[in-house]
Design an enzyme around this catalytic site. Structure first.
Site, PDB file in Angstrom:
ATOM      1  N   GLU A   1      71.744  24.944  18.805  1.00  0.00           N
ATOM      2  CA  GLU A   1      71.912  26.423  19.014  1.00  0.00           C
ATOM      3  C   GLU A   1      72.516  26.794  18.118  1.00  0.00           C
ATOM      4  OE1 GLU A   1      72.263  27.886  22.911  1.00  0.00           O
ATOM      5  OE2 GLU A   1      71.114  25.933  23.827  1.00  0.00           O
TER       6      GLU A   1
ATOM      7  N   TRP B   1      62.067  19.899  18.339  1.00  0.00           N
ATOM      8  CA  TRP B   1      63.405  19.708  18.952  1.00  0.00           C
ATOM      9  C   TRP B   1      63.446  20.445  20.268  1.00  0.00           C
ATOM     10  CZ3 TRP B   1      63.972  15.851  16.187  1.00  0.00           C
ATOM     11  CH2 TRP B   1      63.938  15.963  14.756  1.00  0.00           C
TER      12      TRP B   1
HETATM   13  N1  CAA Z   1      71.732  40.557  17.832  1.00  0.00           N
HETATM   14  C1  CAA Z   1      70.842  41.255  17.459  1.00  0.00           C
HETATM   15  N2  CAA Z   1      70.250  41.511  16.205  1.00  0.00           N
HETATM   16  C2  CAA Z   1      70.730  40.449  15.440  1.00  0.00           C
HETATM   17  C3  CAA Z   1      71.574  39.644  15.619  1.00  0.00           C
HETATM   18  C4  CAA Z   1      72.264  39.496  16.960  1.00  0.00           C
HETATM   19  N3  CAA Z   1      73.089  38.592  17.371  1.00  0.00           N
HETATM   20  N4  CAA Z   1      71.929  38.528  14.641  1.00  0.00           N
HETATM   21  C5  CAA Z   1      70.782  39.258  13.689  1.00  0.00           C
HETATM   22  N5  CAA Z   1      70.204  40.263  14.240  1.00  0.00           N
HETATM   23  C6  CAA Z   1      69.067  41.228  13.309  1.00  0.00           C
HETATM   24  C7  CAA Z   1      69.641  41.721  12.304  1.00  0.00           C
HETATM   25  O1  CAA Z   1      70.551  42.823  12.310  1.00  0.00           O
HETATM   26  C8  CAA Z   1      68.625  42.007  11.342  1.00  0.00           C
HETATM   27  O2  CAA Z   1      67.692  42.852  11.836  1.00  0.00           O
HETATM   28  P1  CAA Z   1      67.688  44.305  10.810  1.00  0.00           P
HETATM   29  O3  CAA Z   1      67.103  43.896   9.653  1.00  0.00           O
HETATM   30  O4  CAA Z   1      66.955  45.164  11.793  1.00  0.00           O
HETATM   31  O5  CAA Z   1      69.160  44.910  10.674  1.00  0.00           O
HETATM   32  C9  CAA Z   1      67.555  40.601  11.754  1.00  0.00           C
HETATM   33  O6  CAA Z   1      68.134  40.070  12.922  1.00  0.00           O
HETATM   34  C10 CAA Z   1      67.691  39.468  10.898  1.00  0.00           C
HETATM   35  O7  CAA Z   1      68.918  39.220  10.804  1.00  0.00           O
HETATM   36  P2  CAA Z   1      69.686  38.562   9.412  1.00  0.00           P
HETATM   37  O8  CAA Z   1      69.141  39.537   8.202  1.00  0.00           O
HETATM   38  O9  CAA Z   1      71.107  38.253   9.579  1.00  0.00           O
HETATM   39  O10 CAA Z   1      68.907  37.247   9.251  1.00  0.00           O
HETATM   40  P3  CAA Z   1      69.078  35.770   8.556  1.00  0.00           P
HETATM   41  O11 CAA Z   1      67.878  35.226   8.172  1.00  0.00           O
HETATM   42  O12 CAA Z   1      69.949  36.061   7.614  1.00  0.00           O
HETATM   43  O13 CAA Z   1      69.554  35.017   9.720  1.00  0.00           O
HETATM   44  C11 CAA Z   1      71.007  33.688  11.204  1.00  0.00           C
HETATM   45  C12 CAA Z   1      70.579  35.041  10.564  1.00  0.00           C
HETATM   46  C13 CAA Z   1      72.286  33.917  12.074  1.00  0.00           C
HETATM   47  C14 CAA Z   1      71.268  32.622  10.336  1.00  0.00           C
HETATM   48  C15 CAA Z   1      69.675  33.190  12.294  1.00  0.00           C
HETATM   49  O14 CAA Z   1      68.709  32.656  11.439  1.00  0.00           O
HETATM   50  C16 CAA Z   1      70.347  32.025  13.066  1.00  0.00           C
HETATM   51  O15 CAA Z   1      70.920  32.252  14.050  1.00  0.00           O
HETATM   52  N6  CAA Z   1      69.759  30.869  12.613  1.00  0.00           N
HETATM   53  C17 CAA Z   1      69.966  29.630  13.581  1.00  0.00           C
HETATM   54  C18 CAA Z   1      68.891  29.556  14.441  1.00  0.00           C
HETATM   55  C19 CAA Z   1      69.155  28.816  15.930  1.00  0.00           C
HETATM   56  O16 CAA Z   1      70.679  28.812  16.147  1.00  0.00           O
HETATM   57  N7  CAA Z   1      68.649  27.913  16.232  1.00  0.00           N
HETATM   58  C20 CAA Z   1      68.680  26.973  17.503  1.00  0.00           C
HETATM   59  C21 CAA Z   1      67.468  26.757  18.021  1.00  0.00           C
HETATM   60  S1  CAA Z   1      67.430  26.924  19.770  1.00  0.00           S
HETATM   61  C22 CAA Z   1      68.170  25.330  20.434  1.00  0.00           C
HETATM   62  O17 CAA Z   1      68.767  24.754  19.826  1.00  0.00           O
HETATM   63  C23 CAA Z   1      67.809  25.419  21.826  1.00  0.00           C
HETATM   64  C24 CAA Z   1      67.920  24.079  22.415  1.00  0.00           C
HETATM   65  O18 CAA Z   1      66.926  23.685  22.812  1.00  0.00           O
HETATM   66  C25 CAA Z   1      68.909  23.423  23.205  1.00  0.00           C
END
Ligand code: CAA
Length: 380
Positions: free
Chosen positions: A363, A156
């Site tokens: 996203e 994607w």
């Molecule tokens: N800033 C900094 N660090 C962050 C953070 C942030 N915003 N969010 C999470 N982290 C860090 C956490 O602190 C953690 O680190 P530590 O272990 O050192 O504390 C680490 O990242 C892992 O975080 P989580 O344990 O919260 O991870 P998770 O597995 O529970 O997932 C989630 C978190 C928010 C669900 C993440 O997986 C997510 O955002 N998923 C969606 C992905 C996404 O948005 N994909 C879009 C693709 S891009 C796209 O679409 C582009 C395009 O072409 C248009």
């Protein structure tokens, strides 16, 4: 609290509005039908300085603020969300990450041409089995001393074919989980890269979306962004700004559909009067206008926080969640107001409705935004 825009912000808004209403509108239906990449319009985006809007002029950007970016994104998305997503990915996911976390050499080499729009960027995070669950990266980058050897598939990918510069999230040490993830800058034309077919999408049809395959692609270590293991945090930080770009896009889709529906309702007559004078339509328009205004304030608040170097990840997730859901609702109501005319391409609103659906998905889906927001609430 000041609700007035600055001269510079108004200029960005006007320039985007002129471009959208005078140029994008002319062939938007044809490009949507043919799923044709808007090459000429992307050149114009570059000339207008919209591809490196947020980048410091010392790296050849336009150096505008995030509020100007939201206003410009809204105007372009009112007409053509495919062009808007190209602009959003280049600004928020590619230029931002390079400027904030790249080395001086990386900025000279990669950021400058991207900010000028001489090149386009893409952000490669999603995989066939790692969409919402983004830590499950399977694209492997094996450490070979002074370079990484990359193998795997990304899915994607917006700008997958048109981009020259990829930012690719890879796993370098599976035992370390998300702490073993890195972000690499990879030339789209590097040996070992191949693309899947152009995805035949429901909406945003003229942006190019592909899967990207890496087979033994050599990437020099100096093209890694940040310290070893910084890749997941890099992706999350970068997505905070990306989500605001998509929120502004959803806002534009909704306000574009609303403006068309308002005009139509003032012209179309039924039962002896313009349909706006029927309460069933007037109340729909009242709800649409109110929700658009609420959505705009969420975007502007997140943009203001970013411009003032305050944490904005939760505000950005709230803006994306609300704007995407609102855009789906408002564009659907716009089609309803147009009746049968709304269901055919000529009147634009059906395209806006199809495009709006994607803002609830990419996203980070609406459900992912709720995870981000609810965790922030719990942390408080
Ligand atoms: N800033 C900094 N660090 C962050 C953070 C942030 N915003 N969010 C999470 N982290 C860090 C956490 O602190 C953690 O680190 P530590 O272990 O050192 O504390 C680490 O990242 C892992 O975080 P989580 O344990 O919260 O991870 P998770 O597995 O529970 O997932 C989630 C978190 C928010 C669900 C993440 O997986 C997510 O955002 N998923 C969606 C992905 C996404 O948005 N994909 C879009 C693709 S891009 C796209 O679409 C582009 C395009 O072409 C248009």
């Amino acid at each position: 609290m000041n609700f007035e825009y600055t001269e510079e912000q108004l200029m960005a808004q006007q320039s985007a509005r002129d471009f959208a209403q005078r140029e994008l509108i002319l062939d938007v239906i044809e490009r949507d039908t043919k799923a044709e990449f808007p090459t000429q319009h992307v050149k114009k985006l570059a000339e207008l300085g919209f591809l490196g809007m947020l980048v410091d002029p010392k790296y050849d950007g336009t150096g505008m603020d995030t509020i100007s970016y939201v206003l410009a994104m809204e105007e372009i998305s009112k007409v053509d969300s495919s062009v808007a997503v190209i602009m959003s990915v280049n600004n928020s996911l590619v230029c931002y990450g390079l400027e904030k976390y790249g080395t001086e050499e990386q900025k000279e080499k990669y950021l400058k041409p991207l900010a000028l729009g001489e090149k386009i960027g893409a952000f490669l995070l999603s995989e066939p089995e790692a969409g919402s669950d983004a830590t499950m990266q399977r694209t492997m980058a094996v450490d070979k001393g002074d370079y990484y050897l990359v193998n795997g598939t990304k899915n994607w990918i917006t700008n997958g074919n048109s981009a020259s510069t990829y930012i690719v999230i890879v796993q370098t040490d599976p035992e370390k989980g998300h702490k073993g993830i890195n972000a690499l800058i990879i030339d789209r034309h590097a040996e070992g890269i191949s693309l899947g077919p152009h995805e035949d999408k429901m909406g945003m049809r003229s942006s190019d979306t592909h899967s990207v395959m890496f087979t033994d692609v050599k990437v020099p270590k100096e093209d890694r962004i940040g310290e070893d293991g910084f890749g997941f945090k890099f992706a999350m930080k970068t997505l905070e700004g990306g989500r605001l770009g998509i929120a502004a896009q959803a806002l534009g889709l909704a306000s574009g559909a609303y403006e068309l529906a308002l005009k139509y309702s003032q012209e179309r007559k039924a039962f002896g009067k313009e349909i706006i004078h029927h309460q069933a339509i007037a109340f729909k328009l009242a709800d649409m206008a109110t929700e658009i205004e609420a959505a705009r304030f969420l975007c502007l608040k997140a943009a203001w926080l970013k411009d003032n170097d305050k944490p904005y990840g939760t505000a950005s997730a709230m803006a994306k969640l609300y704007c995407a859901e609102m855009a789906m609702k408002v564009t659907t109501e716009a089609v309803q107001i147009f009746g049968g005319y709304g269901y055919v391409k000529e009147y634009h609103v059906e395209r806006l409705m199809r495009d709006a659906k994607l803002t609830q998905i990419y996203e980070g889906t609406s459900e992912i935004q709720k995870i981000v927001i609810s965790r922030a609430i719990m942390d408080k």
